[in-house]
Design an enzyme around this catalytic site. Structure first.
Site, mmCIF file in Angstrom:
data_model
loop_
_atom_site.group_PDB
_atom_site.id
_atom_site.type_symbol
_atom_site.label_atom_id
_atom_site.label_comp_id
_atom_site.label_asym_id
_atom_site.label_seq_id
_atom_site.Cartn_x
_atom_site.Cartn_y
_atom_site.Cartn_z
ATOM 1 C CE LYS A 36 -0.653 0.487 4.995
ATOM 2 N NZ LYS A 36 0.123 1.732 5.088
ATOM 3 C CB THR A 37 4.019 2.277 1.705
ATOM 4 O OG1 THR A 37 3.513 1.922 2.999
ATOM 5 C CG2 THR A 37 4.837 3.556 1.820
ATOM 6 C CG ASP A 216 -1.067 5.055 5.189
ATOM 7 O OD1 ASP A 216 -1.680 4.079 4.721
ATOM 8 O OD2 ASP A 216 0.079 4.972 5.661
ATOM 9 C CD GLU A 217 -1.714 1.703 8.464
ATOM 10 O OE1 GLU A 217 -2.759 1.043 8.605
ATOM 11 O OE2 GLU A 217 -0.611 1.176 8.269
ATOM 12 C CD GLN A 251 -3.216 -5.272 8.491
ATOM 13 O OE1 GLN A 251 -2.197 -5.188 9.164
ATOM 14 N NE2 GLN A 251 -3.225 -5.116 7.173
ATOM 15 N NE ARG A 626 1.559 -8.243 10.942
ATOM 16 C CZ ARG A 626 1.269 -7.379 9.994
ATOM 17 N NH1 ARG A 626 2.123 -6.427 9.704
ATOM 18 N NH2 ARG A 626 0.150 -7.474 9.297
#
Length: 766
Positions: A36-37, A216-217, A251, A626
């Site tokens: 996504k970044t 973002d997020e 998330q 993770r």
């Protein structure tokens, strides 16, 4: 300036679609490890270089300085003009806005931002009648109210705090804060929202300035941050501002900080005509790991839905290890890590994840003994934590009333008016006494101190006397009684017990309660969401098998001092295992991950239902995703909780994932087998045992009543003709043989099969 087309060429189809999208609002549902970044930064550069949007007109906000810095650097690398874009954290943007419009906000342009400590000091000045503890709780509630854009006169304020006095306290704080010309962190979002809502001119200026807004997020945004986006974008005015938010509803794990998952779930309703693009290609984990993650999170009802696709191949199945006890759990993890290290795997490849900070203690102790380097992320090492130091200081002073360091740490904690001068007077008096007891000195000094300090000293001395009387048995009698007492306490460690035998863990619980430390740290938990109480309870658990007498206390303190000395000499190795809570793993990745404590009451917590349970499930999903290459999950049949040994039920999340998601090792608990059968409609369940590891997870329970397991159990002292005196630290069946592990006084550690050692290995009865 980089060639933007070359960067577009490395994007997958969904990423490229998201970058090139224009017109309607855009929701990018970005799965874990989906890049996504890269999409956000490429989109910023694309808008500047290909669409001719001046960088000055772009606002991109996120939640941490680290994320904002990375986003800015990567966008500038693609197009240097991106340096003129506003790429900030939410709070940094709020500060920029308020300095620009300080007059309208009623602020000094050079205002400072108060943190929670500053807020507490200010509130105590505004409402002197409040105790420090009550003020701390009120400060937390004020911050939460501002996260929801609620003022002292808001009708909905009762949803934050039902206390009828709270609006008045909040208002008094606000008046005092306004008089300083400064702001707190909540104001950095709430005040800009209020100004934008009330000042049409400023609202129009901001909407003209920012033609593109990216968040973002977004799943971590709170109500106030949503309202800020609403006003900046002109949602209700048709301003034409392009809005793009990026996030993952699966998330969203920060509800305790005020995050509102409904912001992302309902984004399409709030912003009509929204285009939804799912980024489902995962570049981090293997397919088998992602399958387990999907099986778990798909059980949540409140989600937009997506299925991650692995770009790195199948990989191996995650391993689900059922362990008899928490000691077996820590040993299993240590064995895995040591064996992998022998084969060339760096320690830094490993991360051990847990739900509560307190769970780190067992791993820290085991790793210290085995000289496995480790780093605790997001928290202090166990014995360095404030609440643990406080309790240990009380115990140290009980054991040795001349301990000045322990005395000074806890004489005025919680605060009750015993200042440094009074403490100095007590210490000086004790030094002049032959006995040197600080407790006796406190009694004497209570007569010459101020009325308040004198009463507090006397109360402290009386409390210490009661503790000493409770723990103190004459040392001559004690030597004869210790063995029987210890045997009674340690009897049947692997099973719950309702015996009334006095345990050191009960005594520590009493110290924590009567000293006021338990309530003091509990209030800190309520205010800041820490886990101090759980850490105190874990310390109590660690004392469960020590007798409640002076020798038991000294032995317990000695064992802790050994761990602490090992901790000091271990250093901070660069190549070390990461110990970390699940919440702190967000945004991180590790080649090999172990998620521990998958039992009902541990993970998920006992009190979680409805939306809270769904967030716990999302937290497990975050933990699973993770892992890059290997994933291990542990679940114990027996665990020490709240000073008792309890049978544990496997976590519901393991049932959600299903047996087929794992390679299962160890003895499968009947409850898990039945649940899997019910879920899958099967009539039987196969136990897939990994032959290389199965010996570590034998069914010790089937032999609890045998003479061997009763005689040669953990904690028993032994003598060996060749190695001398030692103590059994582990006893378990491996195949058909009962094997014990003994640590000797010389530091050596050996394993034996007792039935073949009758001639040179004997039990010592103290």
């Amino acid at each position: 300036m980089a060639d933007i087309q070359s960067y577009l060429s490395v994007l997958n189809a969904e990423q490229k679609e998201a970058v090139e999208h224009e017109g309607s609002p855009l929701l990018i549902l970005a799965g874990a490890g989906s890049g996504k970044t890269r999409v956000i930064t490429t989109k910023i550069a694309y808008l500047i270089s290909e669409k001719g949007i001046p960088a000055w007109n772009i606002l991109a906000v996120t939640f941490t300085k680290k994320a904002a810095k990375e986003m800015s650097e990567r966008a500038i690398k693609l197009d240097e003009r991106a340096k003129d874009a506003q790429i900030r954290t939410f709070h940094s943007f709020g500060s920029w806005f308020l300095r620009r419009y300080s007059q309208e906000a009623g602020l000094d342009q050079n205002f400072t931002v108060y943190d929670e400590d500053d807020m507490l000091t200010l509130l105590l000045k505004a409402v002197p009648s409040l105790t420090r503890q009550a003020a701390g709780k009120a400060v937390h509630k004020i911050s939460l109210a501002k996260d929801f854009c609620l003022t002292p006169d808001s009708k909905e304020l009762y949803t934050i705090e039902a206390d009828p006095d709270f609006p008045e306290i909040y208002e008094a704080y606000e008046k005092r804060l306004h008089s300083t010309g400064n702001v707190d962190f909540g104001d950095l979002i709430m005040l800009p929202v209020k100004i934008l809502q009330q000042n049409e001119k400023i609202r129009a200026q901001m909407q003209y300035r920012f033609r593109v807004i990216m968040v973002d997020e977004y799943q971590d945004s709170n109500v106030a941050q949503f309202k800020l986006l609403q006003e900046l974008s002109g949602l209700n005015e048709g301003s034409g501002t392009y809005v793009c938010v990026v996030g993952d509803d699966d998330q969203s794990i920060y509800r305790f900080r005020g995050a509102e998952v409904q912001n992302i779930l309902n984004f399409q309703q709030y912003f009509p005509g929204t285009k939804l693009i799912r980024l489902e290609r995962n570049y981090r984990s293997t397919a088998q790991i992602l399958h387990a993650a999907d099986c778990v999170v798909s059980k949540n009802e409140s989600r937009l839905g997506k299925t991650l696709i692995a770009e790195r191949g199948e990989g191996s199945k995650p391993v689900l290890a059922f362990c008899p006890t928490q000691e077996d759990e820590t040993q299993f993890c240590a064995d895995l890590i040591q064996e992998a290290h022998r084969q060339g795997c760096p320690y830094s490849d490993w991360a051990i994840l847990y739900r509560m900070n307190a769970q780190s203690l067992g791993f820290e102790s085991e790793f210290l003994r085995r000289k496995i380097p480790y780093t605790v992320v997001g928290s202090l090492k166990f014995y360095q934590r404030e609440e643990i130091k406080d309790i240990l200081a009380f115990l140290a002073l009980i054991a040795n009333p001349r301990d000045e360091i322990a005395f000074r740490r806890i004489i005025n904690k919680p605060a009750h008016g015993i200042g440094e001068k009074t403490q100095d007077a007590v210490v000086d008096f004790a030094k002049q006494s032959l006995a040197g007891s600080l407790v006796e000195a406190a009694k004497s000094c209570s007569k010459t101190s101020s009325k308040k300090a004198g009463a507090a000293l006397l109360e402290f001395a009386d409390l210490m006397d009661s503790f000493t009387e409770r723990i103190g048995i004459d040392m001559i009698e004690e030597a004869e009684e210790t063995a029987d007492s210890a045997a009674a306490v340690q009897n049947d460690q692997n099973a719950p017990s309702d015996e009334s035998t006095s345990r050191l863990s009960d005594f520590i619980d009493e110290v924590a309660e009567k000293s006021g430390l338990f309530e003091y740290h509990k209030s800190q938990d309520e205010i800041s969401g820490t886990q101090k109480v759980a850490n105190i309870q874990e310390l109590e658990n660690n004392a469960l098998f020590y007798p409640c007498n002076r020798k038991g206390l000294l032995d317990f303190l000695d064992s802790i001092e050994l761990d602490r000395s090992l901790e000091e000499t271990s250093g901070d190795a660069t190549d070390s295992v990461t110990l970390i809570t699940l919440h702190n793993t967000k945004g991180l990745e590790f080649p090999r991950v172990i998620i521990t404590g998958l039992e009902t009451g541990i993970f998920p917590r006992q009190d979680k239902t409805g939306s809270d349970l769904e967030e716990e499930r999302r937290l497990f999903y975050v933990g699973i995703t993770r892992a890059k290459n290997q994933l291990y999950i542990t679940s114990c049949s027996v665990r020490r909780l709240y000073g008792k040994t309890e049978f544990m039920m496997p976590s519901q999340f393991l049932i959600d994932a299903g047996k087929d998601s794992f390679t299962v090792i160890g003895k499968i608990p009947p409850a898990f087998a039945r649940a899997i059968q019910n879920n899958a409609g099967r009539t039987s369940i196969d136990n897939e045992i990994d032959e290389d590891l199965s010996d570590d997870f034998s069914d010790g329970y089937s032999a609890e009543n045998t003479a061997l397991s009763k005689k040669w159990k953990k904690g028993v002292r032994v003598f060996h003709d060749d190695y001398g005196y030692g103590q059994i630290i582990e006893g378990a069946f491996r195949g058909e043989e009962y094997v014990i592990t003994v640590i000797f006084e010389n530091g050596g550690k050996k394993s034996f099969i007792p039935k073949y050692q009758s001639n040179n290995l004997t039990v010592i009865k103290d």
